[in-house]
Scaffold this motif. Structure first.
Motif, PDB file in Angstrom:
ATOM      1  N   SER A 178       0.461  -0.541   0.185  1.00 37.29           N
ATOM      2  CA  SER A 178       0.469  -0.556  -0.035  1.00 37.29           C
ATOM      3  C   SER A 178       0.505   1.068   0.170  1.00 37.29           C
ATOM      4  N   GLU A 179      -0.076   2.330  -0.801  1.00 35.85           N
ATOM      5  CA  GLU A 179       0.941   3.573  -0.682  1.00 35.85           C
ATOM      6  C   GLU A 179       0.683   4.311   0.881  1.00 35.85           C
ATOM      7  N   LYS A 180      -0.750   3.625   1.297  1.00 32.50           N
ATOM      8  CA  LYS A 180      -0.705   4.569   2.490  1.00 32.50           C
ATOM      9  C   LYS A 180      -0.789   3.764   3.873  1.00 32.50           C
ATOM     10  N   GLN A 181      -0.117   4.287   4.918  1.00 33.22           N
ATOM     11  CA  GLN A 181      -0.198   3.360   6.226  1.00 33.22           C
ATOM     12  C   GLN A 181      -1.159   2.685   6.257  1.00 33.22           C
ATOM     13  N   ALA A 182      -1.124   1.167   6.582  1.00 34.20           N
ATOM     14  CA  ALA A 182      -2.285   0.300   6.792  1.00 34.20           C
ATOM     15  C   ALA A 182      -2.577  -0.020   8.511  1.00 34.20           C
ATOM     16  N   GLU A 183      -4.100  -0.058   8.343  1.00 39.76           N
ATOM     17  CA  GLU A 183      -5.182   0.471   9.864  1.00 39.76           C
ATOM     18  C   GLU A 183      -4.804  -1.203  10.797  1.00 39.76           C
ATOM     19  N   ARG A 184      -3.831  -1.511  11.725  1.00 34.70           N
ATOM     20  CA  ARG A 184      -4.009  -3.198  12.169  1.00 34.70           C
ATOM     21  C   ARG A 184      -5.380  -3.066  12.907  1.00 34.70           C
ATOM     22  N   LEU A 185      -6.222  -4.205  12.852  1.00 32.70           N
ATOM     23  CA  LEU A 185      -7.612  -4.522  13.683  1.00 32.70           C
ATOM     24  C   LEU A 185      -7.079  -5.842  14.204  1.00 32.70           C
ATOM     25  N   ASP A 186      -7.821  -6.027  14.645  1.00 34.12           N
ATOM     26  CA  ASP A 186      -8.761  -7.552  15.295  1.00 34.12           C
ATOM     27  C   ASP A 186      -9.741  -7.400  14.948  1.00 34.12           C
ATOM     28  N   ILE A 187      -9.988  -8.383  14.689  1.00 39.41           N
ATOM     29  CA  ILE A 187     -11.756  -8.827  13.623  1.00 39.41           C
ATOM     30  C   ILE A 187     -11.829 -10.164  14.203  1.00 39.41           C
ATOM     31  N   GLY A 188     -13.005 -10.528  15.438  1.00 35.74           N
ATOM     32  CA  GLY A 188     -13.359 -11.248  15.710  1.00 35.74           C
ATOM     33  C   GLY A 188     -11.785 -11.930  16.409  1.00 35.74           C
ATOM     34  N   SER A 189     -11.733 -13.529  17.047  1.00 33.11           N
ATOM     35  CA  SER A 189     -10.403 -13.549  16.509  1.00 33.11           C
ATOM     36  C   SER A 189      -8.928 -13.538  16.211  1.00 33.11           C
ATOM     37  N   HIS A 190      -9.226 -12.879  14.712  1.00 36.32           N
ATOM     38  CA  HIS A 190      -7.888 -12.739  13.577  1.00 36.32           C
ATOM     39  C   HIS A 190      -7.373 -11.118  14.012  1.00 36.32           C
ATOM     40  N   LYS A 191      -6.017 -11.438  13.298  1.00 34.41           N
ATOM     41  CA  LYS A 191      -5.473 -10.003  13.153  1.00 34.41           C
ATOM     42  C   LYS A 191      -5.593  -9.747  11.671  1.00 34.41           C
ATOM     43  N   ALA A 192      -5.713  -8.506  11.540  1.00 35.11           N
ATOM     44  CA  ALA A 192      -5.981  -7.998  10.273  1.00 35.11           C
ATOM     45  C   ALA A 192      -5.287  -6.235  10.168  1.00 35.11           C
ATOM     46  N   VAL A 193      -5.623  -6.165   8.972  1.00 33.97           N
ATOM     47  CA  VAL A 193      -5.017  -4.563   8.539  1.00 33.97           C
ATOM     48  C   VAL A 193      -6.172  -4.119   7.352  1.00 33.97           C
ATOM     49  N   ARG A 194      -6.202  -3.050   7.245  1.00 33.37           N
ATOM     50  CA  ARG A 194      -7.167  -1.961   6.467  1.00 33.37           C
ATOM     51  C   ARG A 194      -5.843  -1.416   5.437  1.00 33.37           C
ATOM     52  N   PHE A 195      -6.561  -1.644   4.741  1.00 31.13           N
ATOM     53  CA  PHE A 195      -5.350  -0.255   3.545  1.00 31.13           C
ATOM     54  C   PHE A 195      -6.149  -0.227   2.194  1.00 31.13           C
ATOM     55  N   LEU A 196      -5.659   0.770   1.540  1.00 29.97           N
ATOM     56  CA  LEU A 196      -6.430   1.156   0.033  1.00 29.97           C
ATOM     57  C   LEU A 196      -4.817   0.972  -0.784  1.00 29.97           C
ATOM     58  N   SER A 197      -5.477  -0.166  -2.001  1.00 31.33           N
ATOM     59  CA  SER A 197      -3.967  -0.714  -2.055  1.00 31.33           C
ATOM     60  C   SER A 197      -3.652   0.946  -3.037  1.00 31.33           C
ATOM     61  N   THR A 198      -2.828  -0.176  -4.086  1.00 34.70           N
ATOM     62  CA  THR A 198      -2.239   0.945  -5.034  1.00 34.70           C
ATOM     63  C   THR A 198      -2.475   0.969  -5.959  1.00 34.70           C
ATOM     64  N   ASN A 199      -3.624   0.113  -6.332  1.00 32.10           N
ATOM     65  CA  ASN A 199      -4.125   0.299  -7.720  1.00 32.10           C
ATOM     66  C   ASN A 199      -5.185   1.332  -6.711  1.00 32.10           C
ATOM     67  N   PRO A 200      -5.980   2.548  -7.790  1.00 33.15           N
ATOM     68  CA  PRO A 200      -7.180   3.146  -7.275  1.00 33.15           C
ATOM     69  C   PRO A 200      -7.977   2.507  -7.378  1.00 33.15           C
ATOM     70  N   GLY A 201      -9.306   2.673  -6.285  1.00 26.33           N
ATOM     71  CA  GLY A 201      -9.746   2.463  -5.755  1.00 26.33           C
ATOM     72  C   GLY A 201     -10.441   1.090  -5.354  1.00 26.33           C
ATOM     73  N   ILE A 202      -9.584   0.876  -4.933  1.00 27.39           N
ATOM     74  CA  ILE A 202      -9.782  -0.295  -3.600  1.00 27.39           C
ATOM     75  C   ILE A 202      -9.474  -0.358  -2.489  1.00 27.39           C
ATOM     76  N   CYS A 203     -10.625  -0.967  -1.222  1.00 28.13           N
ATOM     77  CA  CYS A 203     -10.246  -1.047   0.032  1.00 28.13           C
ATOM     78  C   CYS A 203      -9.775  -2.439   0.446  1.00 28.13           C
ATOM     79  N   VAL A 204      -8.716  -2.985   0.891  1.00 27.36           N
ATOM     80  CA  VAL A 204      -8.693  -4.283   1.485  1.00 27.36           C
ATOM     81  C   VAL A 204      -9.029  -4.665   2.971  1.00 27.36           C
ATOM     82  N   VAL A 205      -9.250  -5.345   3.265  1.00 31.18           N
ATOM     83  CA  VAL A 205      -9.364  -5.858   4.384  1.00 31.18           C
ATOM     84  C   VAL A 205      -8.595  -7.275   4.452  1.00 31.18           C
TER      85      VAL A 205
END
Length: 154
Positions: free
Chosen positions: A89-116
């Motif tokens: 990602s070009e931007k800092q990934a946001e660290r998350l906990d979703i249920g019992s799993h670790k996760a990150v949310r970020f905007l892809s380097t490709n425009p128009g895509i958000c990934v968890v």
């Protein structure tokens, strides 16, 4: 159920299950990770469409809104060999906990895509993606979908 060792007995206290180097992703079908009722709650308007890009198994659904600009694709991809640290990602990934799993949310380097990205193991993850016009606006539905997918994960 027939077995190859007819007449043989096995002591369950000394036997080990066969070890494999397979990833947790090998037993998963991305189209099964979102039930039809969960998909409907997210506004999905189409049936699941399975995809395969190289070794990556994925599934896509379409969410149709009042305008084309607000419509988007929702996707789930099984990423074997990628970790949360590999989140590109070009931007800092946001660290998350979703249920019992670790996760990150970020905007892809490709425009128009958000990934968890949800961690399955040290070397695998499940990516829940929302793809459309404004990636930033799509982070909320991507996270909503990830929260519904997470309970289905090992």
């Amino acid at each position: 159920m027939p077995s190859g060792g007819a007449g043989q007995t096995t002591d369950p206290t000394t036997s080990k299950a066969p070890t494999t180097s397979s990833s947790p992703t090998t037993s998963l079908d991305p189209c099964d990770l979102l039930s039809s009722s969960d998909a409907a709650s997210l506004g999905v308007t189409t049936s699941a469409v399975p995809r395969k890009r190289g070794s990556v198994k994925s599934c896509e659904w379409r969410v149709v809104k009042d305008s084309v600009a607000d419509s988007y694709l929702l996707g789930i991809a099984l990423q074997n060999g990628l970790t949360l640290a590999d989140a590109d990602s070009e931007k800092q990934a946001e660290r998350l906990d979703i249920g019992s799993h670790k996760a990150v949310r970020f905007l892809s380097t490709n425009p128009g895509i958000c990934v968890v990205a949800i961690e399955l193991s040290a070397k695998s993850r499940v990516d829940v993606e929302a793809v459309g016009g404004d990636g930033q606006k799509l982070c909320a539905p991507a996270l909503d979908a990830a929260k519904l997918v997470e309970p289905e994960l090992p």
